[in-house]
Design an enzyme around this catalytic site. Structure first.
Site, mmCIF file in Angstrom:
data_model
loop_
_atom_site.group_PDB
_atom_site.id
_atom_site.type_symbol
_atom_site.label_atom_id
_atom_site.label_comp_id
_atom_site.label_asym_id
_atom_site.label_seq_id
_atom_site.Cartn_x
_atom_site.Cartn_y
_atom_site.Cartn_z
ATOM 1 N N ASP A 1 58.063 64.248 44.646
ATOM 2 C CA ASP A 1 58.624 64.152 43.301
ATOM 3 C C ASP A 1 59.879 65.028 43.211
ATOM 4 O O ASP A 1 59.828 66.242 43.449
ATOM 5 C CB ASP A 1 57.564 64.628 42.294
ATOM 6 C CG ASP A 1 58.034 64.613 40.855
ATOM 7 O OD1 ASP A 1 59.197 64.242 40.605
ATOM 8 O OD2 ASP A 1 57.233 64.973 39.976
ATOM 9 N N ASP B 1 65.131 53.852 38.319
ATOM 10 C CA ASP B 1 64.303 52.880 37.606
ATOM 11 C C ASP B 1 64.666 52.933 36.126
ATOM 12 O O ASP B 1 64.565 53.983 35.490
ATOM 13 C CB ASP B 1 62.820 53.233 37.797
ATOM 14 C CG ASP B 1 61.900 52.107 37.345
ATOM 15 O OD1 ASP B 1 62.243 51.393 36.384
ATOM 16 O OD2 ASP B 1 60.824 51.940 37.951
ATOM 17 N N LYS C 1 61.313 48.421 29.273
ATOM 18 C CA LYS C 1 60.536 48.260 28.049
ATOM 19 C C LYS C 1 60.642 49.516 27.173
ATOM 20 O O LYS C 1 60.553 50.632 27.677
ATOM 21 C CB LYS C 1 59.069 47.981 28.388
ATOM 22 C CG LYS C 1 58.841 46.644 29.078
ATOM 23 C CD LYS C 1 57.358 46.413 29.340
ATOM 24 C CE LYS C 1 57.123 45.069 30.016
ATOM 25 N NZ LYS C 1 55.678 44.832 30.298
ATOM 26 N N ASP D 1 72.999 49.890 36.615
ATOM 27 C CA ASP D 1 73.422 48.528 36.285
ATOM 28 C C ASP D 1 72.698 48.022 35.041
ATOM 29 O O ASP D 1 72.739 46.834 34.742
ATOM 30 C CB ASP D 1 73.211 47.585 37.462
ATOM 31 C CG ASP D 1 71.762 47.531 37.923
ATOM 32 O OD1 ASP D 1 70.980 48.424 37.546
ATOM 33 O OD2 ASP D 1 71.407 46.603 38.678
#
Length: 228
Positions: free
Chosen positions: A111, A134, A138, A170
């Site tokens: 991590d 990432d 949502k 992006d």
């Protein structure tokens, strides 16, 4: 210590999607980790690890390592710490480092937040890279996005004066959120003359994924902020 309000310790900004290791990746993990890998449980002196005193940059989530290997090859006077949780990507980068005989990269498979907090000294980094993290698209998952106020506090602790943070995405909504969060950090200054996004600098290689997206008309947003 980061507060749970700013950066909840129980929330991870990644999911361990291990995937299937190729034979080459497994061989690299078995035979090259001792050369390039770092133990997340042990403190090290990076100048001793690399055998020199040089500018030190961290890349968070290097994916398959293609961009990191290209940067390291193009900038031999800079040392790089790559952090990635997915073993296939780590194995692929190990293969590239051996193939290119690169000595200025070391890897954590852990991590990134824990590594920055526990293993990287304050005021030690010349740069931190976060390329295509990432986006957690949502709305209910936006809290998992790594760029939050607590993260910018951590950046400011670890960066040297004039050190920089460079993010690329992006996903326009995530880029806009990062711009807002970074702009609110008083110890960071936007390197963009227009106070928004920067052109892609030459040191950040285009990825195959990015090139494919550009051909399809997808946008890419680069943000560069420097520590005051």
């Amino acid at each position: 210590m980061l507060s749970e309000v700013n950066f909840p310790r129980k929330i991870q900004s990644f999911i361990r999607r291990q995937g299937r290791l190729t034979a080459g990746q497994q061989h690299a993990l078995d035979n090259l980790w001792a050369v390039y890998g770092l133990d997340p449980n042990i403190d090290v002196d990076f100048s001793e690890v690399f055998g020199r005193n040089a500018p030190l940059c961290v890349e968070i989530g290097f994916g398959n390592g293609e961009s990191l290997a290209k940067m390291a090859a193009a900038n031999p006077d800079i040392d790089y710490i790559g952090i990635e949780v997915h073993r296939p990507g780590v194995g692929h980068l190990l293969m590239l480092l051996a193939e290119k005989n690169l000595t200025n990269v070391r890897i954590y498979c852990h991590d990134a937040i824990e590594i920055l907090e526990k293993r990287v000294p304050d005021d030690s980094l010349s740069g931190v890279h976060l390329f295509f993290p990432d986006p957690w698209p949502k709305k209910k998952h936006h809290k998992r996005r790594i760029v939050q106020p607590g993260f910018t506090e951590l950046l400011c602790r670890k960066l040297k004066a004039e050190g920089y943070f460079h993010a690329a995405s992006d996903w326009q909504h995530y880029a806009e959120q990062m711009l807002t969060v970074l702009s609110e950090q008083k110890r960071l200054e936007n390197a963009s003359p227009s106070a928004d996004y920067c052109p892609r600098p030459d040191y950040r290689p285009l990825t195959k994924f990015e090139q494919r997206g550009i051909k399809l008309g997808h946008g890419v947003w680069d943000l560069i902020f420097r520590k005051l």
